[in-house]
Write an enzyme that holds these catalytic residues in place. Sequence first.
Site, PDB file in Angstrom:
ATOM      1  N   GLN A 192      59.634  21.396  29.873  1.00 51.87           N
ATOM      2  CA  GLN A 192      59.016  22.613  30.385  1.00 51.87           C
ATOM      3  C   GLN A 192      58.988  22.601  31.904  1.00 51.87           C
ATOM      4  OE1 GLN A 192      55.130  22.746  28.557  1.00 51.87           O
ATOM      5  NE2 GLN A 192      55.895  24.007  26.869  1.00 51.87           N
TER       6      GLN A 192
ATOM      7  N   HIS B 265      48.643  29.999  33.215  1.00 48.61           N
ATOM      8  CA  HIS B 265      49.793  29.203  32.778  1.00 48.61           C
ATOM      9  C   HIS B 265      51.045  29.982  33.169  1.00 48.61           C
ATOM     10  CE1 HIS B 265      47.207  26.990  29.759  1.00 48.61           C
ATOM     11  NE2 HIS B 265      46.514  28.116  29.902  1.00 48.61           N
TER      12      HIS B 265
ATOM     13  N   LYS C 254      48.320  38.055  28.062  1.00 47.47           N
ATOM     14  CA  LYS C 254      49.450  37.544  28.832  1.00 47.47           C
ATOM     15  C   LYS C 254      50.503  38.607  29.080  1.00 47.47           C
ATOM     16  CE  LYS C 254      51.227  35.565  24.554  1.00 47.47           C
ATOM     17  NZ  LYS C 254      52.377  34.890  24.030  1.00 47.47           N
TER      18      LYS C 254
ATOM     19  N   CYS D 191      48.919  21.419  29.961  1.00 46.52           N
ATOM     20  CA  CYS D 191      47.711  22.020  30.530  1.00 46.52           C
ATOM     21  C   CYS D 191      46.513  21.067  30.528  1.00 46.52           C
ATOM     22  CB  CYS D 191      47.358  23.316  29.813  1.00 46.52           C
ATOM     23  SG  CYS D 191      48.644  24.003  28.794  1.00 46.52           S
TER      24      CYS D 191
ATOM     25  N   ARG E  36      57.015  17.809  20.196  1.00 44.74           N
ATOM     26  CA  ARG E  36      56.399  18.453  19.034  1.00 44.74           C
ATOM     27  C   ARG E  36      57.122  18.035  17.761  1.00 44.74           C
ATOM     28  NH1 ARG E  36      55.440  24.312  21.957  1.00 44.74           N
ATOM     29  NH2 ARG E  36      54.203  23.417  23.651  1.00 44.74           N
TER      30      ARG E  36
ATOM     31  N   HIS F 176      50.415  25.398  36.544  1.00 48.62           N
ATOM     32  CA  HIS F 176      49.076  25.940  36.284  1.00 48.62           C
ATOM     33  C   HIS F 176      48.392  26.242  37.597  1.00 48.62           C
ATOM     34  CE1 HIS F 176      49.956  23.729  32.516  1.00 48.62           C
ATOM     35  NE2 HIS F 176      49.498  24.861  32.014  1.00 48.62           N
TER      36      HIS F 176
ATOM     37  N   ASP G  95      56.721  23.665  33.969  1.00 47.89           N
ATOM     38  CA  ASP G  95      55.357  24.145  33.769  1.00 47.89           C
ATOM     39  C   ASP G  95      54.598  24.238  35.093  1.00 47.89           C
ATOM     40  OD1 ASP G  95      53.451  25.089  32.104  1.00 47.89           O
ATOM     41  OD2 ASP G  95      53.019  23.193  31.103  1.00 47.89           O
TER      42      ASP G  95
HETATM   43 ZN   LIG Z   1      49.744  25.600  30.144  1.00 45.43          ZN
END
Ligand SMILES: [Zn+2]
Length: 591
Positions: free
Chosen positions: A333, A466, A420, A286, A315, A337, A335
């Site tokens: 991910q 997200h 969320k 992000c 991580r 946005h 991902d």
């Molecule tokens: Zn995000």
Amino acid sequence: MTNKALSGSEASPAAHLDHIRHSLAHLLAAAVLKEFPDAKLGIGPTIENGFYYDFLLPRAITPEDLKTLEKTMRGLVNKKLPFTGREVTLAEAKKLFARQPFKLDLINEFVGNSEKLTVYETGDVFLDLCRGGHVENTEGIPADGFKLDKIAGAYWRGDEKNQQLQRIYGLAFESKGKLKEYEMMVEEAKKRDHKILGPKLDLFTFSELVGPGLPLWTPKGTMVRNLLDSYVWELRKARGYERVDIPHITKKELYETSGHWDKFKDELFKIETREKHLYAMKPMNCPHHTQIYARKQWSYRELPQRYASTTKVYRDEQSGELAGITRVLSITQDDAHVFCRISQAKEEFLKIWDIVHEFYGSFGFELRVRVSLHDPAHPEKYLGDSEKWESAEKMLREIVAEKKADAFDGIGEAAFYGPKLDFMGKDALGREHQVATIQLDMNMPERFDLFCINEKGEQERIVMIHAAIMGSIERFLSVIIEHFAGAFPVWLAPVQAAIIPVSEKFSDYAAKTRATLATPGVRVELDEANESLGKRIRTAEMMKVPYILVVGEKEESNNSVNVRSRGGEEKEMPLGEFIKKIEKEIREKAF
Ligand SMILES: [Zn+2]
Ligand SMILES: [Zn+2]
């Protein structure tokens, strides 16, 4: 004195099962005291599939002990003992549990919290400190619906500085049938374990030189990952998403601004450059994406901007927490946005919702939705004023109502930056996994000062959504490997058809068949190994190849293939017809 209000009677089925489990925990403690009169009792709560109780005992419990204890418990069930509760004073409680140090510990804590002390008696055989929630009488417990399951070590209060106790686990259900059903599910889950199936199907591997938690993806595994990712991308592209790409590292300033440096400091992999600057491997995407948005000034007419990238994040998990490909250090991910005005957020949510449903529908997952809300009792845990939160949560509720979804509230499950929608998927074994999430973020745009120029020519703060569909591809793969027991649907199978010639004599026809299938893009493998026909068929079966095509004299003269499908069916089919069939299944993502 029997206090009616303290006895658990009229209850919903779920509460009733919980009462059974809770009551059994008492019976377990009673049985242990019969066997070991000096046992010190810890706590005995109910858990997902049963209950446990912790004990300090003079010796280690054995599997034989479990059988004896179980028998004693059954005896107590058959005695039809009532559960009766009463309130006691502090002095009385201390006297009753004078020989139980752990109970005294709890009594002191309860009194400190000014909670009322209650004790429950099971007939006249056992007394425990307890808040209630039992069957009225042990008669209400199905004597063949429970089983003592396993033994583990546990520290008092989960603190390793305290004494280590022995924890006895029990399984408990409404009936013998339900218990059996559960045990069979556990057996089946063991067979489907992705940690075993993944390497067996040659999807991924680990290397001691590379390190734990760092899966290496083989050609077959990479094929599956790419197919999944392409599918998500196809659904996104149709809804106006654009692909972006970002570096895997960043200066630490990015995370100081986003707040991640504070929150995730210990989980970040840090890198020092030769010039002594501190960089970090990205733990999420992000913050990088905000900087793509921030590259220019946007008019409201140009919004939403929708950025997608499938990329790895890193991580630094503790090595004890790593498990198969479920918990890893390098997570991929899928991902995305969305940067938009608050007035556009609902429509964007609905679009992502459709992607989630189409995607998970293709795997046969039943979905329900958790509306993850903030906890009004703890406003300090969240950023932003309560008005903003209320309007955002109202919007999420409207979406759920509009979609007539099977939904439930999760108070306190919101992210610190916004509420969320979390999608929960039920797999083939009835296990529920949290699979996709759509999050409304009112915080990061604030921190990075993201805005658009609105109709009045003013700067307007935007919001960020997200939206990961699979979330972590590794975790998602672990779920679907077990969901399908490795037998992926044809569109997703790394090898869709295996061609096996009966003997060398038919090599040419086998090669020709392979070329014919490969032309429209069917993923096909030819097995000409110097092994018996039976052995080669078994190998393909073990690899869960959807179609095994055996070719010999008859097939060559008929221009056909002998098709064995995973269901065990066997049938000769003209090659052209088989191609039509498999192409249709691939196109429709049949499963
Ligand atoms: Zn995000
Ligand atoms: Zn109780």
